[in-house]
Write a protein that holds these residues in place. Structure first.
Motif, PDB file in Angstrom:
ATOM      1  N   LYS A  67       2.093  42.436  45.638  1.00 26.45           N
ATOM      2  CA  LYS A  67       1.218  42.210  44.476  1.00 26.45           C
ATOM      3  C   LYS A  67      -0.218  42.101  44.956  1.00 26.45           C
ATOM      4  O   LYS A  67      -0.497  41.525  46.018  1.00 26.45           O
ATOM      5  N   SER A  68      -1.108  42.671  44.159  1.00 28.59           N
ATOM      6  CA  SER A  68      -2.530  42.562  44.453  1.00 28.59           C
ATOM      7  C   SER A  68      -3.278  42.525  43.137  1.00 28.59           C
ATOM      8  O   SER A  68      -3.213  43.466  42.347  1.00 28.59           O
ATOM      9  N   GLY A  69      -3.979  41.427  42.909  1.00 27.65           N
ATOM     10  CA  GLY A  69      -4.721  41.291  41.662  1.00 27.65           C
ATOM     11  C   GLY A  69      -3.814  41.319  40.457  1.00 27.65           C
ATOM     12  O   GLY A  69      -2.912  40.494  40.330  1.00 27.65           O
ATOM     13  N   THR A  70      -4.053  42.290  39.580  1.00 30.81           N
ATOM     14  CA  THR A  70      -3.241  42.392  38.357  1.00 30.81           C
ATOM     15  C   THR A  70      -2.238  43.535  38.427  1.00 30.81           C
ATOM     16  O   THR A  70      -1.754  44.012  37.392  1.00 30.81           O
ATOM     17  N   SER A  71      -1.910  43.964  39.643  1.00 31.73           N
ATOM     18  CA  SER A  71      -0.923  45.034  39.810  1.00 31.73           C
ATOM     19  C   SER A  71       0.110  44.653  40.854  1.00 31.73           C
ATOM     20  O   SER A  71      -0.151  43.829  41.740  1.00 31.73           O
ATOM     21  N   ALA A  72       1.267  45.264  40.734  1.00 31.35           N
ATOM     22  CA  ALA A  72       2.343  45.036  41.690  1.00 31.35           C
ATOM     23  C   ALA A  72       3.005  46.365  42.003  1.00 31.35           C
ATOM     24  O   ALA A  72       2.862  47.345  41.251  1.00 31.35           O
ATOM     25  N   SER A  73       3.717  46.394  43.119  1.00 27.28           N
ATOM     26  CA  SER A  73       4.420  47.607  43.517  1.00 27.28           C
ATOM     27  C   SER A  73       5.792  47.278  44.066  1.00 27.28           C
ATOM     28  O   SER A  73       5.995  46.221  44.675  1.00 27.28           O
ATOM     29  N   LEU A  74       6.701  48.195  43.837  1.00 29.89           N
ATOM     30  CA  LEU A  74       8.033  48.134  44.424  1.00 29.89           C
ATOM     31  C   LEU A  74       8.176  49.347  45.320  1.00 29.89           C
ATOM     32  O   LEU A  74       7.866  50.470  44.906  1.00 29.89           O
ATOM     33  N   ALA A  75       8.631  49.129  46.544  1.00 30.36           N
ATOM     34  CA  ALA A  75       8.846  50.227  47.472  1.00 30.36           C
ATOM     35  C   ALA A  75      10.321  50.271  47.872  1.00 30.36           C
ATOM     36  O   ALA A  75      10.950  49.226  48.071  1.00 30.36           O
ATOM     37  N   ILE A  76      10.837  51.464  47.969  1.00 30.27           N
ATOM     38  CA  ILE A  76      12.210  51.673  48.433  1.00 30.27           C
ATOM     39  C   ILE A  76      12.140  52.651  49.592  1.00 30.27           C
ATOM     40  O   ILE A  76      11.666  53.784  49.427  1.00 30.27           O
ATOM     41  N   SER A  77      12.575  52.212  50.756  1.00 37.37           N
ATOM     42  CA  SER A  77      12.580  53.098  51.911  1.00 37.37           C
ATOM     43  C   SER A  77      14.013  53.559  52.186  1.00 37.37           C
ATOM     44  O   SER A  77      14.975  52.932  51.728  1.00 37.37           O
ATOM     45  N   GLY A  78      14.136  54.658  52.922  1.00 43.25           N
ATOM     46  CA  GLY A  78      15.463  55.177  53.212  1.00 43.25           C
ATOM     47  C   GLY A  78      16.264  55.394  51.937  1.00 43.25           C
ATOM     48  O   GLY A  78      17.406  54.959  51.826  1.00 43.25           O
ATOM     49  N   LEU A  79      15.663  56.099  50.994  1.00 40.13           N
ATOM     50  CA  LEU A  79      16.248  56.291  49.669  1.00 40.13           C
ATOM     51  C   LEU A  79      17.689  56.792  49.757  1.00 40.13           C
ATOM     52  O   LEU A  79      18.013  57.672  50.559  1.00 40.13           O
ATOM     53  N   GLN A  80      18.539  56.202  48.911  1.00 43.11           N
ATOM     54  CA  GLN A  80      19.932  56.599  48.859  1.00 43.11           C
ATOM     55  C   GLN A  80      20.302  56.998  47.427  1.00 43.11           C
ATOM     56  O   GLN A  80      19.665  56.553  46.464  1.00 43.11           O
ATOM     57  N   SER A  81      21.343  57.779  47.292  1.00 42.28           N
ATOM     58  CA  SER A  81      21.735  58.262  45.960  1.00 42.28           C
ATOM     59  C   SER A  81      22.068  57.099  45.020  1.00 42.28           C
ATOM     60  O   SER A  81      21.802  57.165  43.814  1.00 42.28           O
ATOM     61  N   GLU A  82      22.609  56.026  45.590  1.00 43.44           N
ATOM     62  CA  GLU A  82      22.987  54.891  44.734  1.00 43.44           C
ATOM     63  C   GLU A  82      21.783  54.086  44.247  1.00 43.44           C
ATOM     64  O   GLU A  82      21.937  53.148  43.477  1.00 43.44           O
ATOM     65  N   ASP A  83      20.584  54.467  44.702  1.00 43.00           N
ATOM     66  CA  ASP A  83      19.372  53.798  44.225  1.00 43.00           C
ATOM     67  C   ASP A  83      18.917  54.369  42.895  1.00 43.00           C
ATOM     68  O   ASP A  83      17.965  53.853  42.287  1.00 43.00           O
ATOM     69  N   GLU A  84      19.559  55.431  42.445  1.00 42.71           N
ATOM     70  CA  GLU A  84      19.185  56.049  41.177  1.00 42.71           C
ATOM     71  C   GLU A  84      19.471  55.058  40.058  1.00 42.71           C
ATOM     72  O   GLU A  84      20.618  54.694  39.786  1.00 42.71           O
ATOM     73  N   ALA A  85      18.399  54.609  39.398  1.00 42.67           N
ATOM     74  CA  ALA A  85      18.498  53.530  38.411  1.00 42.67           C
ATOM     75  C   ALA A  85      17.157  53.375  37.702  1.00 42.67           C
ATOM     76  O   ALA A  85      16.177  54.055  38.030  1.00 42.67           O
ATOM     77  N   ASP A  86      17.129  52.469  36.724  1.00 42.90           N
ATOM     78  CA  ASP A  86      15.881  52.069  36.083  1.00 42.90           C
ATOM     79  C   ASP A  86      15.382  50.797  36.748  1.00 42.90           C
ATOM     80  O   ASP A  86      16.166  49.877  37.014  1.00 42.90           O
ATOM     81  N   TYR A  87      14.084  50.741  37.008  1.00 39.05           N
ATOM     82  CA  TYR A  87      13.474  49.585  37.662  1.00 39.05           C
ATOM     83  C   TYR A  87      12.397  49.011  36.734  1.00 39.05           C
ATOM     84  O   TYR A  87      11.484  49.713  36.330  1.00 39.05           O
ATOM     85  N   SER A  88      12.553  47.752  36.412  1.00 35.81           N
ATOM     86  CA  SER A  88      11.628  47.086  35.490  1.00 35.81           C
ATOM     87  C   SER A  88      10.939  45.918  36.174  1.00 35.81           C
ATOM     88  O   SER A  88      11.586  45.137  36.874  1.00 35.81           O
ATOM     89  N   CYS A  89       9.640  45.805  35.931  1.00 32.70           N
ATOM     90  CA  CYS A  89       8.912  44.646  36.426  1.00 32.70           C
ATOM     91  C   CYS A  89       8.773  43.636  35.284  1.00 32.70           C
ATOM     92  O   CYS A  89       8.877  43.990  34.102  1.00 32.70           O
ATOM     93  N   ALA A  90       8.540  42.391  35.635  1.00 30.25           N
ATOM     94  CA  ALA A  90       8.396  41.334  34.634  1.00 30.25           C
ATOM     95  C   ALA A  90       7.562  40.197  35.199  1.00 30.25           C
ATOM     96  O   ALA A  90       7.534  39.971  36.418  1.00 30.25           O
ATOM     97  N   SER A  91       6.900  39.482  34.301  1.00 27.09           N
ATOM     98  CA  SER A  91       6.090  38.340  34.707  1.00 27.09           C
ATOM     99  C   SER A  91       5.910  37.417  33.510  1.00 27.09           C
ATOM    100  O   SER A  91       5.994  37.859  32.354  1.00 27.09           O
ATOM    101  N   TRP A  92       5.673  36.163  33.777  1.00 24.54           N
ATOM    102  CA  TRP A  92       5.360  35.232  32.698  1.00 24.54           C
ATOM    103  C   TRP A  92       3.927  35.494  32.252  1.00 24.54           C
ATOM    104  O   TRP A  92       3.047  35.734  33.072  1.00 24.54           O
ATOM    105  N   ASP A  93       3.694  35.438  30.931  1.00 21.79           N
ATOM    106  CA  ASP A  93       2.349  35.631  30.399  1.00 21.79           C
ATOM    107  C   ASP A  93       1.858  34.321  29.791  1.00 21.79           C
ATOM    108  O   ASP A  93       2.462  33.812  28.838  1.00 21.79           O
TER     109      ASP A  93
END
Lengths: 110, 121
Positions: A67-93
């Protein structure tokens, strides 16, 4: 209710490293931790990353968050077929006094 | 192990109400808040509100204020979410989720399997 902003799709080939972004504002990501959830097709969401960069037990270290400032990132290394999915971020407002989600990024493993 | 088991699918007519249950096991039910999140087909997750099973206190997203009620029965470790005045746009899978809170941390570490609520005339 305003939410977080995520790109609708991302893709990569097996073994590759992919990243996906999550953009918010000062009242959510700028102030509170970001969490990421993985949702495999037809299943309930699963906690993937919490408190910006922490992995629950059982989540491979191929998954990392930042996370940096008002943005965040998700990284996936060594991608695998089973990683195929929906990825959602969330935070308290703090302004809405509730949780805000991103619209989700659908990851395709080519 | 922590488990949240939800009630089965519901089909309702517009204007009706639905009450979804979420039975917790594997931990002390009154020690963690329960939140409700819904997801329309092909859409993102949408937060509905929270309930403290110990006190019964609740907090709802503004969008659902006046239409949603979250309750619990501590004797059977079960949380409930009731949504009234249903319309077609309420067709979605509804999830309950256990919340972990610590300082400013707030995340869902365990989810129910989801309950499909279909609203159609």
């Amino acid at each position: 209710q305003s939410g977080l902003t995520q790109p609708p799709s991302a893709s990569g080939t097996p073994g590759q490293r992919v990243t996906m972004s999550c953009s918010g504002s000062g009242s959510n990501i700028g102030t509170n931790p970001v969490n990421w959830y993985q949702q495999l097709p037809g299943t309930a969401p699963k906690l993937l990353i919490y408190n910006n960069d922490q992995r629950p037990s059982g989540v491979p270290d191929r998954f990392s968050g930042s996370k940096s400032g008002t943005s965040a990132s998700l990284a996936i290394s060594g991608l695998q077929s089973e990683d195929e999915a929906d990825y959602s971020c969330a935070s308290w407002d703090d302004s809405l006094n509730g949780v805000v989600f991103g619209g989700g990024t659908k990851l395709t493993v080519l | 192990q922590v488990q949240l088991v939800q009630s089965g699918a519901e089909v309702k007519k517009p204007g009706a109400s639905v009450k979804v249950s979420c039975k917790a096991s594997g931990y002390t039910f009154t020690s963690y808040d329960i939140n409700w999140v819904r997801q329309a087909s092909g859409q993102g997750l949408e937060w509905m509100g929270w309930m403290n099973p110990n006190s019964g206190n609740t907090g709802y997203a503004q969008k659902f204020q006046g239409r949603v009620t979250m309750t619990r029965n501590t004797s059977i470790s079960t949380a409930y979410m009731e949504l009234t005045s249903l319309r077609s746009e309420d067709t979605a899978v509804y999830y309950c989720a256990r919340v972990v809170t610590h300082k400013i941390a707030y995340y869902f570490d365990s989810w129910g399997q989801g309950t499909l609520v279909s609203v159609s005339s």
